[in-house]
Structure formats: structure tokens, C-alpha cells
Design an enzyme around this catalytic site. Structure first.
Site, PDB file in Angstrom:
ATOM      1  N   GLY A   9     -11.081   1.301   1.164  1.00  0.00           N
ATOM      2  CA  GLY A   9      -9.807   1.648   0.436  1.00  0.00           C
ATOM      3  C   GLY A   9      -9.587   0.849  -0.874  1.00  0.00           C
ATOM      4  N   SER A 129      -7.568  -6.555   6.807  1.00  0.00           N
ATOM      5  CA  SER A 129      -6.238  -5.654   6.722  1.00  0.00           C
ATOM      6  C   SER A 129      -4.975  -6.741   6.784  1.00  0.00           C
ATOM      7  CB  SER A 129      -6.071  -4.696   7.769  1.00  0.00           C
ATOM      8  OG  SER A 129      -7.217  -3.705   7.772  1.00  0.00           O
ATOM      9  N   GLU A 159      -5.818 -10.653   1.913  1.00  0.00           N
ATOM     10  CA  GLU A 159      -6.113 -10.513   0.741  1.00  0.00           C
ATOM     11  C   GLU A 159      -5.066 -10.389  -0.137  1.00  0.00           C
ATOM     12  OE1 GLU A 159      -9.213 -10.240  -0.940  1.00  0.00           O
ATOM     13  OE2 GLU A 159      -7.642 -10.336  -2.416  1.00  0.00           O
ATOM     14  N   LYS A 214       0.555 -13.985   4.926  1.00  0.00           N
ATOM     15  CA  LYS A 214       0.251 -12.687   4.140  1.00  0.00           C
ATOM     16  C   LYS A 214       1.686 -11.914   4.277  1.00  0.00           C
ATOM     17  CE  LYS A 214      -0.835  -9.349   1.716  1.00  0.00           C
ATOM     18  NZ  LYS A 214      -1.855  -8.225   1.710  1.00  0.00           N
ATOM     19  N   THR A 216       4.504 -13.253   4.912  1.00  0.00           N
ATOM     20  CA  THR A 216       5.693 -14.132   4.159  1.00  0.00           C
ATOM     21  C   THR A 216       5.487 -14.023   2.565  1.00  0.00           C
ATOM     22  OG1 THR A 216       5.474 -15.415   5.967  1.00  0.00           O
ATOM     23  CG2 THR A 216       6.568 -16.292   4.177  1.00  0.00           C
ATOM     24  N   ASN A 218       4.358 -11.750   0.824  1.00  0.00           N
ATOM     25  CA  ASN A 218       4.707 -10.213   0.243  1.00  0.00           C
ATOM     26  C   ASN A 218       6.234 -10.266   0.367  1.00  0.00           C
ATOM     27  OD1 ASN A 218       2.513  -9.078  -0.694  1.00  0.00           O
ATOM     28  ND2 ASN A 218       1.946  -7.872   1.029  1.00  0.00           N
ATOM     29  N   ALA A 262      13.060  -7.004 -13.702  1.00  0.00           N
ATOM     30  CA  ALA A 262      14.029  -5.821 -13.102  1.00  0.00           C
ATOM     31  C   ALA A 262      13.338  -4.498 -13.507  1.00  0.00           C
ATOM     32  CB  ALA A 262      15.302  -6.189 -13.869  1.00  0.00           C
ATOM     33  N   SER A 263      13.836  -3.583 -12.311  1.00  0.00           N
ATOM     34  CA  SER A 263      12.987  -2.242 -12.148  1.00  0.00           C
ATOM     35  C   SER A 263      13.620  -1.274 -11.724  1.00  0.00           C
ATOM     36  CB  SER A 263      11.613  -2.496 -11.774  1.00  0.00           C
ATOM     37  OG  SER A 263      11.645  -2.896 -10.267  1.00  0.00           O
ATOM     38  N   GLY A 267       7.546  -0.710  -5.679  1.00  0.00           N
ATOM     39  CA  GLY A 267       7.045   0.278  -4.543  1.00  0.00           C
ATOM     40  C   GLY A 267       5.726  -0.317  -4.152  1.00  0.00           C
ATOM     41  N   CYS A 270       2.547  -2.182   0.086  1.00  0.00           N
ATOM     42  CA  CYS A 270       2.561  -3.272   1.035  1.00  0.00           C
ATOM     43  C   CYS A 270       4.183  -3.742   1.265  1.00  0.00           C
ATOM     44  CB  CYS A 270       1.719  -4.591   0.158  1.00  0.00           C
ATOM     45  SG  CYS A 270       0.119  -4.186   0.554  1.00  0.00           S
TER      46      CYS A 270
HETATM   47  C1  UDX Z   1      -5.353  -2.160   2.619  1.00  0.00           C
HETATM   48  C2  UDX Z   1      -4.878  -3.161   4.049  1.00  0.00           C
HETATM   49  O1  UDX Z   1      -6.139  -2.992   4.727  1.00  0.00           O
HETATM   50  C3  UDX Z   1      -3.684  -2.932   4.445  1.00  0.00           C
HETATM   51  O2  UDX Z   1      -3.531  -3.497   5.748  1.00  0.00           O
HETATM   52  C4  UDX Z   1      -3.049  -3.479   3.511  1.00  0.00           C
HETATM   53  O3  UDX Z   1      -1.731  -3.758   3.973  1.00  0.00           O
HETATM   54  C5  UDX Z   1      -2.968  -2.676   2.355  1.00  0.00           C
HETATM   55  O4  UDX Z   1      -4.152  -2.381   1.884  1.00  0.00           O
HETATM   56  P1  UDX Z   1      -5.762  -0.005   1.550  1.00  0.00           P
HETATM   57  O5  UDX Z   1      -7.077  -0.387   1.192  1.00  0.00           O
HETATM   58  O6  UDX Z   1      -4.805  -0.063   0.556  1.00  0.00           O
HETATM   59  O7  UDX Z   1      -5.294  -0.987   2.786  1.00  0.00           O
HETATM   60  O8  UDX Z   1      -5.879   1.070   2.660  1.00  0.00           O
HETATM   61  P2  UDX Z   1      -6.640   2.708   1.879  1.00  0.00           P
HETATM   62  O9  UDX Z   1      -6.598   2.667   0.787  1.00  0.00           O
HETATM   63  O10 UDX Z   1      -5.903   3.776   2.955  1.00  0.00           O
HETATM   64  O11 UDX Z   1      -7.989   2.164   2.868  1.00  0.00           O
HETATM   65  C6  UDX Z   1      -8.325   2.311   4.236  1.00  0.00           C
HETATM   66  C7  UDX Z   1      -9.486   3.085   4.280  1.00  0.00           C
HETATM   67  O12 UDX Z   1     -10.203   3.037   5.916  1.00  0.00           O
HETATM   68  C8  UDX Z   1      -9.682   4.468   4.249  1.00  0.00           C
HETATM   69  O13 UDX Z   1     -10.525   4.942   3.168  1.00  0.00           O
HETATM   70  C9  UDX Z   1      -9.780   5.257   5.672  1.00  0.00           C
HETATM   71  O14 UDX Z   1     -10.621   6.534   5.840  1.00  0.00           O
HETATM   72  C10 UDX Z   1     -10.661   4.174   6.231  1.00  0.00           C
HETATM   73  N1  UDX Z   1     -10.487   4.148   7.518  1.00  0.00           N
HETATM   74  C11 UDX Z   1      -9.475   4.102   8.247  1.00  0.00           C
HETATM   75  C12 UDX Z   1     -11.733   4.261   8.590  1.00  0.00           C
HETATM   76  O15 UDX Z   1     -12.897   3.988   7.733  1.00  0.00           O
HETATM   77  N2  UDX Z   1     -11.802   4.066   9.662  1.00  0.00           N
HETATM   78  C13 UDX Z   1     -10.585   4.088  10.482  1.00  0.00           C
HETATM   79  O16 UDX Z   1     -10.712   4.079  11.624  1.00  0.00           O
HETATM   80  C14 UDX Z   1      -9.365   4.014   9.803  1.00  0.00           C
HETATM   81  C1  UDX Z   2       1.579  -6.891  -3.852  1.00  0.00           C
HETATM   82  C2  UDX Z   2       1.183  -8.240  -3.785  1.00  0.00           C
HETATM   83  O1  UDX Z   2       1.556  -8.712  -5.070  1.00  0.00           O
HETATM   84  C3  UDX Z   2      -0.344  -8.756  -3.381  1.00  0.00           C
HETATM   85  O2  UDX Z   2      -0.311 -10.109  -3.455  1.00  0.00           O
HETATM   86  C4  UDX Z   2      -0.420  -7.981  -2.122  1.00  0.00           C
HETATM   87  O3  UDX Z   2      -1.794  -8.421  -1.652  1.00  0.00           O
HETATM   88  C5  UDX Z   2      -0.264  -6.644  -2.020  1.00  0.00           C
HETATM   89  O4  UDX Z   2       1.127  -6.327  -2.379  1.00  0.00           O
HETATM   90  P1  UDX Z   2       0.767  -4.660  -5.265  1.00  0.00           P
HETATM   91  O5  UDX Z   2       1.793  -3.972  -4.294  1.00  0.00           O
HETATM   92  O6  UDX Z   2      -0.484  -4.335  -5.472  1.00  0.00           O
HETATM   93  O7  UDX Z   2       0.740  -6.374  -4.614  1.00  0.00           O
HETATM   94  O8  UDX Z   2       1.675  -4.973  -6.743  1.00  0.00           O
HETATM   95  P2  UDX Z   2       2.597  -6.169  -7.322  1.00  0.00           P
HETATM   96  O9  UDX Z   2       2.200  -6.413  -8.753  1.00  0.00           O
HETATM   97  O10 UDX Z   2       2.931  -7.124  -6.385  1.00  0.00           O
HETATM   98  O11 UDX Z   2       4.044  -4.947  -7.486  1.00  0.00           O
HETATM   99  C6  UDX Z   2       4.612  -4.362  -6.641  1.00  0.00           C
HETATM  100  C7  UDX Z   2       5.947  -3.676  -7.002  1.00  0.00           C
HETATM  101  O12 UDX Z   2       6.965  -4.541  -7.531  1.00  0.00           O
HETATM  102  C8  UDX Z   2       5.472  -2.762  -8.079  1.00  0.00           C
HETATM  103  O13 UDX Z   2       6.332  -1.384  -8.118  1.00  0.00           O
HETATM  104  C9  UDX Z   2       5.914  -3.381  -9.205  1.00  0.00           C
HETATM  105  O14 UDX Z   2       6.372  -2.539 -10.410  1.00  0.00           O
HETATM  106  C10 UDX Z   2       7.304  -4.154  -8.784  1.00  0.00           C
HETATM  107  N1  UDX Z   2       7.540  -5.501  -9.677  1.00  0.00           N
HETATM  108  C11 UDX Z   2       6.722  -6.514  -9.663  1.00  0.00           C
HETATM  109  C12 UDX Z   2       8.900  -5.282 -10.161  1.00  0.00           C
HETATM  110  O15 UDX Z   2       9.597  -4.282 -10.099  1.00  0.00           O
HETATM  111  N2  UDX Z   2       9.164  -6.395 -11.079  1.00  0.00           N
HETATM  112  C13 UDX Z   2       8.129  -7.541 -10.930  1.00  0.00           C
HETATM  113  O16 UDX Z   2       8.706  -8.534 -11.595  1.00  0.00           O
HETATM  114  C14 UDX Z   2       6.986  -7.496 -10.306  1.00  0.00           C
END
Ligand code: UDX
Ligand code: UDX
Length: 469
Positions: A9, A129, A159, A214, A216, A218, A262-263, A267, A270
Site C-alpha cells: 500500500g 503498520s 513509518e 507512532k 503519540t 500523530n 489552518a485548513s 484528513g 492516520c
Molecule cells: C499503512 C499502515 O500499514 C497502517 O497501519 C498505517 O496506519 C497507515 O499506513 P497503508 O499502506 O496506507 O497502511 O494501507 P493500504 O494502502 O491499505 O495498504 C495495505 C495493503 O495490504 C493493501 O494493498 C492490502 O491488499 C494488503 N493486505 C492487507 C495484504 O496483502 N494482506 C492482508 O492480509 C491484508
Molecule cells: C501523517 C504524519 O505526518 C506522518 O508522519 C505519518 O506517518 C502518517 O500521518 P499524512 O497523513 O500523510 O502523514 O500527511 P500530513 O502531512 O501529516 O497531513 C495530514 C492532514 O493534515 C492533511 O489533511 C493536511 O492537509 C492537514 N494539515 C497538515 C493541515 O491542515 N495543516 C497543517 O499545518 C498540516
């Protein structure tokens, strides 16, 4: 050395591609049960990779076929690996105990059981994960149950990459965190990262600190966004400007300038999931005050999304029924095709409930994705709404603006900064409004063109009839 990663993923794919790219001496195999996803990772056309990340195509193309392989043969990949990353998804539970809060660990446990069943000899399992604290204890129990606990070590290696900047985050991480209780195993994994990450950035902790760090991290990041968003609402009431405040407080070295934008609401896959999980754990361990403290970060975020949609409706004379609204951006942030928990989903839902017509422009998100996201939040007839033209997706922002009453900017794609807003104004219905949920529109310039402009955290203009105190 051979590395296998289960889960191709957003995290598993880019992370393994980077390891393979920087460690030509290590063979990396990424496996996934989803055949279509694996086919996409193997597609000779690099624009078809299942994850859109700037620069990822180059990282993949250098290593793929050399020491980076994608496959669905999970058992074989487990057997041949020295190190096995578990990188499957851990979404919020949608059923049973902890529904809507706890992380669903069924896939992590399934991986642990599959490894326990088919693995022979010494191996290291790495939790990649994001998981609740003490998940490693569950994995160890599964291994001990089949007498393999001695030979297979378990490490936590969360990660921290953010989507949209995954390649630079991976190639130059602030830190790499490895938690474990076996020095040799920790060193084996540290040596992989040490191919390109300076040793002083590789932090070693016990398993539980690593797992909890992790969640904490986030929670703290999301809390910053909710904090600045809470003040954005006060700015709108008082005439202070949220970007000036962000600059003023961000220059305090104790606060720092990052994550103060600000936004319309955070989303992504995580933040919400991890805070819900953290709160659930706190309740479980008898700490309801701590649980509620963190839950309020999500409550504020939900309010911010709702507040934005309500602002649009109220400003368009309390009705958006059959009014076309141009939606600029659907992804949860720029430079990604990921829409999980995107604020746009919730804003669009609230507008559709009020019978608005939406023309959505996002350079990376497909109509199928939008339909499935809207269905997920209760717009059960999203597909019919697309068929009947109530929801459309367009290739060009100008087309979205044509005959629209308003533009709502929901993702901060760079291209929205330099659009021809004069032309937009010409083709829109009057009065024409812009609702900027990302602070990327030049408010003075667009007001000069004639738009009524509402921007998060900025006071509204009196001419439009909005009250200024
Ligand atoms: C990741 C982390 O693993 C998750 O814990 C974290 O909080 C968010 O980021 P992500 O890579 O974003 O998840 O998830 P996703 O894009 O849904 O990928 C997971 C993949 O695992 C999918 O492609 C799914 O098909 C695969 N999968 C899931 C398997 O191959 N076997 C399984 O049993 C379950
Ligand atoms: C987050 C963490 O940053 C990363 O360390 C973790 O591994 C996964 O979760 P991600 O969700 O991919 O990463 O993006 P991030 O840049 O953190 O943004 C998250 C959301 O917060 C987005 O919707 C972004 O638009 C929003 N955001 C971020 C704001 O609204 N304002 C900001 O100043 C920063």
C-alpha cells in the site's frame, strides 16, 4: 540478505522501493493479496503505479527487476526472507467491541499466523503498520504457540513518512525508530537503514516505546492542526488573520513554524484512526480524562469541516439546492491521490444533503473513488447522482466554474494558486463566491475582481454583507 514486505500500500510500496533503491545488495520482495495492486506496481508504464507520489516512479524504475520485486506469492516470500515487514492496513474497527475506535488488527494477526505457519529458521518480523501498544506481544504469542518464538524476533519500526512527500521523507528522514528487546535483531535492521541514514538518526528504544511513539507523534501533529483551526474561528470573528498568527507564534523556537496551517480540517488515513485508537487504549487502561483530551482533537476537526460547509450554505442565501458549486480538490492534501478521510468528502456530503450540484476537479482522484467515498459517508445514491449529472468530475477547473455560484477550495494543489480567476469570474453566476479552505487564494486580488471571498481564519468583507466586529 532478503527482505519481504506484506502489504503493497501507501506505506509498504514506497518504503520498500526506497530500501531496494538504496541497498542494491539486498533483495526486496513486496507481496500483497490484491492481484490488481501488484499488477499496477509491475506495470511497465510508471504512471500506472498504484500510489501517486512525486519522484516515486524514478525510485521504483531504478530498482524494479534488479533487486525489487512485486508478487502475490506470499508463502514463498515469507520462506525465503530473513526480515519480514508487516505493512498491512490497520483501519478503525467497524464492528463489535471497540467499533469506531479501536484499530482492527485482524490483518496483522493473520500475517503473524501465516508467518508462524510457513516460516522456517531464523527470521526477524518488523511491525511497520501503525499498531496499538503491545501488539508485538500478540505476534510473539502467535509465534510461541507453534514453538517458533525463539527463532523469530519481533521489532517495531513505525513509518513516519507523510503522503505527497514520501520520497523525500524516506530518503532524508528526521529519524528512524527501531524498538525491540534483541540487540542483534535491532542491529540487523539498523544496518539496512544505515545504507543511507546517518547512524545518529537511528533511534533505538524498547518495543512499547516504539509502538506508542507512532501514535503519540500523530496525535501531537493532529493536535497542532486542531489548535490552529480553533484559533482560525476566533480570527474570523475578530479581525485577526490566522496566517499572521501562525507566523507570529511559529517564530518562537519552542513552537516552531511547521504544521500551523489552518485548513478545512485534517484528513488522511492516520490522524483520526490513530487518535481514536489512542483514546480507546486510554479508556481501556482506566484513563478516561486522557482519552477525552485526545478525542477533543477529533471533535474540533469534525466541527471545522461542518463549519466550512455551513458557511457555504449560509452565505449562498441559506440554500444551495440545485446551485452548482465548483469543488477544487478532493484529495486529503496536495500531491497525493489518496482521499481517505479527506475533508472534501464531508464537505461534499453536507452540500449534497442540501441538494447542491457539484462539479469536482482534482488532478489525481478518479470518479470511482469519489463515488465510493461518498457512499461510505451515507450518500447511498452517489452513483445515480453521477449518472443524472448532479455530481460531475471535470478535467479543467474553468469547466467546473462555468455557471457555478461558488468555488470551494478543499485541497491545496499548487495549480489553484495560479488559475485565471478573472476568467472564472466571467463564466460564473453572480454574485460569485470563493470559499477557501486552504489559504491559497489571494483574497485581495479576487475581491478586487468582484468575488465574495471567505477564507478560513480571515475576516470577511463588509460589502458582501458579512458582519465585522
Ligand atoms: C499503512 C499502515 O500499514 C497502517 O497501519 C498505517 O496506519 C497507515 O499506513 P497503508 O499502506 O496506507 O497502511 O494501507 P493500504 O494502502 O491499505 O495498504 C495495505 C495493503 O495490504 C493493501 O494493498 C492490502 O491488499 C494488503 N493486505 C492487507 C495484504 O496483502 N494482506 C492482508 O492480509 C491484508
Ligand atoms: C501523517 C504524519 O505526518 C506522518 O508522519 C505519518 O506517518 C502518517 O500521518 P499524512 O497523513 O500523510 O502523514 O500527511 P500530513 O502531512 O501529516 O497531513 C495530514 C492532514 O493534515 C492533511 O489533511 C493536511 O492537509 C492537514 N494539515 C497538515 C493541515 O491542515 N495543516 C497543517 O499545518 C498540516
Amino acid at each position: 540478505m532478503k527482505i519481504t514486505c506484506i502489504g503493497a500500500g501507501y506505506v509498504g510500496g514506497p518504503t520498500m522501493a526506497m530500501i531496494a533503491n538504496r541497498c542494491p545488495d539486498i533483495t526486496v520482495k513486496v507481496v500483497d493479496m490484491n492481484q490488481a495492486r501488484i499488477d499496477a506496481w509491475n506495470d511497465p508504464d510508471l504512471s500506472q503505479l498504484p500510489v501517486f507520489e512525486p519522484g516515486l516512479d524514478e525510485v521504483v524504475s531504478e530498482a524494479r527487476g534488479r533487486n525489487l520485486f512485486f508478487s502475490t506469492e506470499v508463502n514463498e516470500a515469507i520462506q525465503e526472507a530473513d526480515v519480514i515487514f508487516i505493512s498491512v492496513n490497520t483501519p478503525t474497527k467497524t464492528y463489535g467491541a471497540g467499533k469506531g475506535q479501536a484499530a482492527d488488527l485482524k490483518w496483522v494477526e493473520k500475517c503473524a499466523r501465516q508467518i508462524a505457519e510457513v516460516a522456517d529458521g531464523e527470521k526477524i518480523i518488523v511491525e511497520k503498520s501503525t499498531v496499538p501498544i503491545r501488539t508485538a506481544a500478540m505476534i510473539k504469542s502467535v509465534l510461541n504457540g507453534v514453538g517458533k518464538g525463539e527463532k523469530i524476533r519481533v521489532l517495531s519500526n513505525p513509518e513516519f513518512l507523510a503522503e505527497g512527500t514520501a520520497v523525500s521523507d524516506l530518503s532524508n528522514p528526521d529519524r528512524v525508530l527501531i524498538g525491540g528487546d534483541d540487540e542483534d535483531a535491532i542491529e540487523t535492521l539498523a544496518a539496512v537503514y544505515a545504507h543511507w541514514v546517518p547512524r545518529e538518526k537511528i533511534l533505538k528504544t524498547n518495543l512499547w516505546s516504539s509502538e506508542l511513539s507512532k501514535l503519540t507523534a500523530n496525535a501531537f501533529l493532529a493536535q497542532r492542526v486542531s489548535s490552529i483551526n480553533s484559533i482560525s474561528a476566533l480570527c474570523e470573528e475578530t479581525g485577526a488573520d490566522i496566517s499572521e498568527i501562525a507566523r507570529a507564534i511559529g517564530t518562537d523556537s519552542r513552537i516552531g513554524p511547521k504544521f500551523l496551517k489552518a485548513s478545512v480540517g485534517f484528513g488522511g488515513s492516520c490522524f483520526q484512526k490513530d487518535i481514536l485508537n489512542l483514546s480507546y487504549l486510554c479508556d481501556y487502561f482506566g484513563l478516561p480524562q486522557v482519552a477525552q483530551y485526545w478525542r477533543s482533537v477529533i471533535e474540533l476537526n469534525d466541527w471545522q469541516k461542518r463549519r466550512f460547509a455551513e458557511k457555504i450554505i449560509r452565505s449562498l442565501f441559506n440554500t444551495v439546492a440545485e446551485k452548482k458549486i465548483a469543488i477544487f480538490g478532493f484529495a486529503f492534501k496536495k500531491d497525493t491521490n489518496d482521499t481517505r478521510e479527506s475533508a472534501a468528502i464531508y464537505v461534499c456530503r453536507d452540500l449534497l444533503i442540501e441538494h447542491a450540484h457539484l462539479a469536482i476537479y482534482d488532478p489525481q482522484v478518479s470518479i470511482e473513488q469519489i463515488i465510493s467515498d461518498l457512499e461510505y459517508v451515507g450518500i447511498d445514491n452517489a452513483r445515480e447522482l453521477v449518472k443524472s449529472g448532479v455530481i460531475t468530475t471535470v478535467e479543467d477547473p474553468l469547466e467546473a466554474a462555468d455557471s457555478a455560484h461558488a468555488i470551494a477550495v478543499l485541497t491545496e494543489w499548487d495549480e489553484f494558486r495560479s488559475l485565471d480567476y478573472d476568467k472564472m469570474f466571467e463564466v460564473m453566476k453572480k454574485p460569485a463566491s470563493i470559499f477557501d479552505g486552504r489559504d491559497i487564494i489571494d483574497v485581495t486580488a479576487t475581491r478586487r475582481i468582484g468575488f465574495d471571498v471567505y477564507a478560513i481564519g480571515k475576516v470577511e468583507n463588509e460589502e458582501a454583507g458579512w458582519e465585522v466586529r
